[in-house]
Design a protein around this motif. Structure first.
Motif, mmCIF file in Angstrom:
data_model
loop_
_atom_site.group_PDB
_atom_site.id
_atom_site.type_symbol
_atom_site.label_atom_id
_atom_site.label_comp_id
_atom_site.label_asym_id
_atom_site.label_seq_id
_atom_site.Cartn_x
_atom_site.Cartn_y
_atom_site.Cartn_z
ATOM 1 N N ALA A 1 -11.587 82.889 -25.473
ATOM 2 C CA ALA A 1 -11.840 82.317 -27.120
ATOM 3 C C ALA A 1 -13.606 82.104 -27.094
ATOM 4 O O ALA A 1 -14.350 82.231 -28.615
ATOM 5 N N GLY A 2 -13.877 81.515 -26.535
ATOM 6 C CA GLY A 2 -16.063 81.543 -26.954
ATOM 7 C C GLY A 2 -16.586 82.849 -26.850
ATOM 8 O O GLY A 2 -17.057 82.743 -27.620
ATOM 9 N N GLU A 3 -15.555 83.834 -25.952
ATOM 10 C CA GLU A 3 -16.756 85.513 -26.175
ATOM 11 C C GLU A 3 -16.979 85.514 -27.572
ATOM 12 O O GLU A 3 -17.116 86.758 -28.664
ATOM 13 N N LYS A 4 -14.915 85.602 -27.643
ATOM 14 C CA LYS A 4 -14.458 86.023 -29.404
ATOM 15 C C LYS A 4 -15.663 85.150 -30.294
ATOM 16 O O LYS A 4 -16.037 85.739 -31.018
ATOM 17 N N GLU A 5 -15.666 84.403 -30.437
ATOM 18 C CA GLU A 5 -16.659 83.274 -31.250
ATOM 19 C C GLU A 5 -18.176 83.673 -31.180
ATOM 20 O O GLU A 5 -18.664 83.740 -32.066
ATOM 21 N N SER A 6 -18.398 83.689 -29.769
ATOM 22 C CA SER A 6 -19.632 84.290 -30.080
ATOM 23 C C SER A 6 -20.323 85.374 -31.100
ATOM 24 O O SER A 6 -20.630 85.729 -31.702
ATOM 25 N N ILE B 1 -10.560 90.389 -34.411
ATOM 26 C CA ILE B 1 -11.666 89.391 -35.204
ATOM 27 C C ILE B 1 -12.020 89.264 -36.469
ATOM 28 O O ILE B 1 -11.617 90.451 -37.562
ATOM 29 N N SER C 1 -21.685 87.428 -37.951
ATOM 30 C CA SER C 1 -21.561 86.252 -39.617
ATOM 31 C C SER C 1 -22.942 86.236 -40.109
ATOM 32 O O SER C 1 -23.331 85.766 -41.321
ATOM 33 N N ARG D 1 -17.930 86.959 -33.434
ATOM 34 C CA ARG D 1 -17.942 86.316 -34.438
ATOM 35 C C ARG D 1 -19.445 85.303 -35.502
ATOM 36 O O ARG D 1 -19.621 86.295 -36.466
ATOM 37 N N VAL D 2 -19.705 84.619 -34.967
ATOM 38 C CA VAL D 2 -20.648 83.952 -35.336
ATOM 39 C C VAL D 2 -22.057 85.214 -35.169
ATOM 40 O O VAL D 2 -22.593 85.372 -36.238
#
Lengths: 439, 393
Positions: free
Chosen positions: B291-296, A28, B302, B298-299
């Motif tokens: 994609a949602g799990e990866k975004e979670s 990521i 961050s 990543r957020v």
């Protein structure tokens, strides 16, 4: 035909899926973070000797003031501590410091033997449980305990940010007193944080634009002692001065040392025209660097000494230009609205700070050396005279308030435009010049 | 025309007409059987063929979790006010101290952090009731089992020798070899305590999937099964294969043979799952993260990536950080390492890595929210921290 089309589409989908399939570890990319002060804890240093009890507390307070004053760090209050540091060599209970959300921990010990002061310290990354760098020890006189604290803070700042510190530095400035129509001005020198103010001249004559030498042991300034502005060089340690002789009937001002400290670049007015000159301090030999009917002034060397940035109204309005250090063709670097002046080259060499006047407001700004990425950091009734901290991350300048009772005050601001804060000085203060880090 | 000729002509015409009109020469394709199929990706196929998520072996021993104190805002202290100078004009500057920096001796070893999660062993050492002696019925000992069941004494000794000095809390030595599978006496079946439910494979054996390359070197070794000495992992029935690129330190013989035997037994019971999952560190099995799990994830990272204290040089440096997560989503601190950097020098990369490491540890202290059934997918993560958008804000 339809079946063939479906087959093709299905195959494409399978290939796409296969290509997108994860191979190896999950990857990521993080592109958004937060910008906030890093919480840190600096418990009172451990007094190794009874005589060090008071200093152990004071040292911690100065270190905390240094770090928190940058805007990059936020001190965790002592009331939140779970652990105490009673032994400098004892293992750190990182869980206790994690619990109070301290990301960095500074521990230290102080000992006083006669007039000899010794300070030991360590910096810890709390969440990884590792020490940042190695432990360090400073020794000096007890009278210099503030410098000790600044040095510790510099080391902490450097280890965490990766940049050099600027706390163990001084500022020479013009101390002002009295009403605006009868203002007394004299040179003064202080620690970067406003402590230890000492006066270098009396207030019998107006003094302007003090500038530190690259080694911090001398100061150039302009004095109206004779009725005309003349440049003096002052030995800070001995408080002895001498004038830099120029031709009769001329006015010299806006001096600044070259990076090697052997020459001075300044402005010289003669016959109504102002140009930039260079003078060898030892021999007094002068070299004219510009020759134009316009006003050229406020020169400042690049850190490598190869170029000079200055202001000129040769285009009809006051703008910034860069020319070779030995003179020659100048190129304009400022093209925005308003007037630009008092440029100062960053110690890093990558940026130029300046004063800008536009639409009745004054600004302190920075730009790249090619004029790009101009950013205005401040705005007020009157902001002027920027000077760089030794690490090139902070700028100090003069802000003068409006009205007859207005007073000049020194401010600092980060080059990002954040963390604008005043510098405490006794009375008014203007025209600061930041010294290099002390040895 | 003779009668015979007429009959022949009629028959021929009839035959030819039937042949042409009746479909004898029709070229239509023969009907064939059509069966609907569903095309799936290799990952989905591997996920289907892989064993289900391993059963929870044992409950974690809960460690007292420190509760962060409320983030109290502290007003930045003003510069220390100074008394106005009282020196005569012009005074001489006070002599400056001469601090002499001197490096301190290496720090004392920090206190070992408590193990984040102590988990029970995969095998519950249930005491077996003593066997009841019966009369001997076999005149001779039964032949030993096939060779693959025998432990490798050479490897076992090597593990013991290497691991001993590095382990701080030596555990009880256990029997290094599995008991003989044949005895000279008949031991009647005794009532065994039921093993924990979690130890039984919850999935029935599946047919072996496509053959995959076995990694080189011995597979069934104690070294591959031994957990890390400093960061014990929860015991999950992982394949008994060592990670080729990051060889883990050997551990003492503590339960090495036992675990090895259990692992092989589990692998065997799972119908070759160990074979298929052997290269899991390189090619994770199971469905990939959405994609949602990866975004979670990543957020979540961050939120703790604080670049406010980084130098401008470090803010121009992109670092890639590798980390391994425990099944409960917590980062294993010892596995965090910088695998790549660009845009800055070594010092800048170090600062950028420190900030990235702090972000991973801080926001992962309570475990990242990730789907447990896709653990193979997010056990090993490489995070690229690109501060390009954070330089001037």
């Amino acid at each position: 035909m339809t079946r063939l089309l479906l087959t093709v589409l299905l195959g494409w989908a399978v290939l796409t899926q296969a290509a997108a399939a994860q191979n190896g570890p999950l990857r990521i990319e993080i592109t958004e973070g937060v910008i906030e002060p890093m919480p840190y804890a600096v418990p009172d240093f451990v007094p190794d000797t009874p005589a060090a009890a008071d200093l152990s507390r004071e040292l911690g307070r100065v270190i905390a003031a240094d770090l928190s004053g940058t805007g990059l760090f936020r001190e965790v209050p002592a009331s939140a501590y779970i652990s105490k540091i009673d032994n400098f060599d004892a293992p750190i209970q990182f869980a206790d410091w994690k619990a109070v959300n301290a990301q960095a921990l500074i521990t230290g010990a102080v000992s006083v033997s006669g007039s000899r002061l010794t300070v030991r310290f360590r910096v810890w990354d709390v969440f990884s449980g590792a020490e940042l760098g190695s432990g360090l020890q400073f020794s000096g006189t007890s009278e210099g305990w503030r410098r000790m604290a600044h040095k510790v803070a510099d080391a902490v700042y450097s280890r965490i940010t990766g940049e050099g510190g600027y706390f163990d530095s001084r500022v020479v400035f013009v101390s002002e007193s009295g009403p605006k129509n009868d203002r007394k001005k004299r040179l003064a020198i202080m620690d970067y944080d406003g402590a230890n103010v000492q006066y270098l001249t009396d207030s019998a004559s107006i003094v302007l634009a003090p500038r530190f030498s690259p080694t911090g042991d001398r100061v150039l300034y302009t004095s109206f002692e004779t009725g005309f502005p003349r440049i003096y060089v002052l030995d800070v340690g001995q408080v002895k001065r001498r004038v830099l002789e120029t031709r009769e009937g001329t006015m010299s001002f806006a001096p600044r040392f070259s990076p090697n400290g052997r020459t001075v670049v300044f402005s010289l007015e003669q016959g109504g025209n102002t140009d930039i000159y260079e003078m060898d301090i030892a021999s007094g030999q002068q070299t004219r660097l510009t020759n134009a009917p316009s006003i050229e002034t406020a020169p400042s060397y690049s850190p490598d000494g190869s170029q000079i940035v200055f202001e000129s109204d040769r285009s009809g309005t006051q703008q910034l230009y860069i020319m070779p250090a030995r003179g020659g063709e100048a190129r304009r670097i400022s093209f925005g609205q308003g007037r630009y002046g008092t440029p100062v080259w960053s110690p890093r060499g990558d940026m130029i700070a300046f004063t800008k006047q536009n639409q009745g407001r004054f600004h302190i700004g920075v730009m790249r050396t090619d004029g790009s990425e101009e950013r205005l950091l401040t705005a007020s009734f009157l902001d002027e005279g920027p000077t760089w901290a030794p690490n090139g991350r902070v700028i100090m300048f003069t802000r003068e308030s409006k009205g007859a009772a207005g007073q000049a005050t020194l401010y600092t601001v980060d080059i990002t435009g954040r963390n604008l804060r005043p510098v405490r000085t006794p009375g008014g203060a203007s025209d600061p010049s930041w010294s290099p880090l002390q040895n | 025309m003779q009668t015979g000729t007429k009959i022949s002509a009629v028959v021929h015409v009839t035959l030819l007409g039937w042949a042409f009109l009746g479909g004898v020469f029709r070229s239509d394709p023969k009907p064939f059987e059509v069966q609907d199929v569903t095309v799936i990706s290799a990952e989905e196929y591997a996920a289907l063929s892989a064993q289900q998520a391993p059963p929870a072996i044992a409950a974690e021993v809960s460690m007292p979790e420190a509760t962060p104190a409320p983030d109290t805002e502290v007003a930045a202290p003003e510069p220390v006010p100074e008394t106005p100078p009282t020196r005569p004009i012009p005074p001489k500057p006070a002599p400056e101290p001469e601090p002499v920096p001197a490096p301190l001796p290496p720090p004392v070893a920090p206190v070992q952090q408590p193990a984040p999660n102590e988990t029970a062993s995969v095998v519950a050492e249930a005491p077996r009731p003593p066997a009841r002696r019966v009369e001997r019925v076999a005149p001779e000992a039964i032949a030993p089992p096939p060779p693959e069941a025998e432990p490798d004494p050479v490897l076992r000794e090597e593990v013991i020798a290497e691991a001993a000095p590095s382990v701080e809390t030596p555990r009880e030595q256990q029997q290094a070899t599995a008991p003989e599978e044949a005895v000279t006496e008949i031991t009647p079946e005794t009532t065994r305590e039921p093993e924990p439910q979690a130890l039984a494979p919850s999935a029935s054996p599946r047919p072996a999937t496509r053959p995959q390359r076995r990694p080189e070197g011995p597979v069934e070794t104690a070294a591959a099964e031994a957990p890390k000495p400093d960061t014990p992992k929860p015991e999950t029935p992982k394949p008994a294969v060592s990670k080729p690129e990051t060889p883990k330190p050997a551990t003492p013989a503590e339960s090495a043979a036992t675990r090895s035997g259990v692992a092989s037994a589990l692998a065997e019971a799972m119908g070759g799952a160990g074979e298929t999952r052997a290269p899991a560190r390189g090619a994770p099995a199971g469905p990939p993260l959405s994609a949602g799990e990866k975004e979670s994830l990543r957020v979540a990272v961050s939120a703790c990536w604080n670049v406010g204290s980084l130098s401008s040089a470090a803010l121009s440096t992109t670092v890639t950080v590798a980390v391994s997560l425990t099944p409960d989503g917590k980062p294993e601190i010892g596995t965090i390492r910088m695998v790549d950097s660009s845009g800055g020098d070594e010092r800048s990369a170090k600062q950028a890595f420190d900030a990235a490491r702090r972000a991973i540890i801080r926001c992962g202290s309570k475990g990242y929210t990730l789907p447990a059934d896709k653990y193979d997918q997010w056990r090993d993560i490489e995070m690229t921290f690109n501060p390009e958008r954070m330089r001037i804000k």
